[in-house]
Scaffold this active site. Structure first.
Site, PDB file in Angstrom:
ATOM      1  N   TYR A   1      -8.544   4.608  -2.340  1.00 34.59           N
ATOM      2  CA  TYR A   1      -8.531   4.900  -0.908  1.00 34.59           C
ATOM      3  C   TYR A   1      -8.136   6.349  -0.657  1.00 34.59           C
ATOM      4  CZ  TYR A   1      -7.096   4.728   3.972  1.00 34.59           C
ATOM      5  OH  TYR A   1      -6.938   4.996   5.305  1.00 34.59           O
TER       6      TYR A   1
ATOM      7  N   ASP B   1       0.824  -1.217   0.000  1.00 30.57           N
ATOM      8  CA  ASP B   1       0.000   0.000   0.000  1.00 30.57           C
ATOM      9  C   ASP B   1       0.856   1.264   0.000  1.00 30.57           C
ATOM     10  OD1 ASP B   1      -2.336  -1.491   0.235  1.00 30.57           O
ATOM     11  OD2 ASP B   1      -2.567  -1.145   2.389  1.00 30.57           O
TER      12      ASP B   1
END
Ligand SMILES: [Zn+2]
Length: 229
Positions: A222, A128
């Site tokens: 996100y 991520d």
């Protein structure tokens, strides 16, 4: 406001921001004594704001932050700037999208740097945040632009916002100083977790296609939803 007053207000705001971000380095225990620093680019002014050299974290104030040009020369400030200013100025000169740089000798990440070993991408959080392994940059010492060059050359070939400079410590970058601090905090966190994991066996690598998917999702989908960097 006049343009001059506007520019002064911008610098005053960045002095406050850079000063406040240093509290995150101590809060997350990334630094000891006077080591480590945060800097931020002053948008549109070819200047940066950085921690003064040799001043303890308890004594940092917006006023004792140092304003330098992008060659590392002091423009405004009573103290000498951090000894890492030249390296950070080099990064700002060569990476125009970088808005903030952080340097620490945080314990676990620096233990990887001491071995010259990249932190492998074995956690979804590493995919991520870093998009793959956290790379190692060359051994380099203060005195010329070799630290700055090592940071830039390593990070330009990577999606990672952090580099482990061999035998030295972490340099982290971001679009803002706050994002660079986050990268430094996350770098130490994953350095510790992967270190602990390795004590009982070999951590499992994440398939590169999955790393790409995780990175894309986290950085785009996100990122747009989240208000937090
Ligand atoms: Zn250092």
């Amino acid at each position: 406001m006049t343009a001059v007053a506007d520019a002064a207000a911008t610098i005053a705001g960045i002095r406050r921001e850079v000063c406040a971000l240093h509290a995150e380095l101590t809060r997350y225990q990334l630094v000891v004594w006077t080591a480590g620093n945060v800097s931020a680019r002053v948008p549109g002014q070819d200047l940066l704001v950085i921690k003064p050299s040799g001043v303890s974290y308890d004594e940092l104030t917006p006023d004792n932050m140092v304003v330098c040009d992008l060659d590392g020369r002091v423009v405004d400030g009573e103290h000498a700037p951090s000894s890492d200013t030249e390296a950070q100025a080099y990064v700002y000169r060569h990476m125009p999208d970088v808005g903030g740089v952080v340097h620490t000798h945080s314990t676990y990440a620096t233990a990887w740097a001491a071995r010259g070993e990249p932190i492998p991408c074995v956690l979804t959080m590493i995919a991520d945040e870093f998009g793959g392994e956290i790379p190692v940059g060359p051994f380099a010492v203060i005195g010329d632009d070799s630290i700055g060059r090592g940071i830039v050359e390593t990070l330009q070939g990577s999606r990672s916002p952090a580099v482990l400079m061999q035998n030295h410590g972490v340099f982290a970058i971001g679009p803002s100083a706050r994002a660079a601090v986050k990268a430094a905090v996350m770098c130490e966190d994953v350095a510790r977790t992967v270190h602990l994991s390795r004590q009982l066996g070999e951590p499992l690598a994440i398939d590169p296609a999955q790393v790409d998917r995780l990175f894309e999702r986290y950085q785009n989908v996100y990122g747009q939803r989240a208000t937090e960097e």
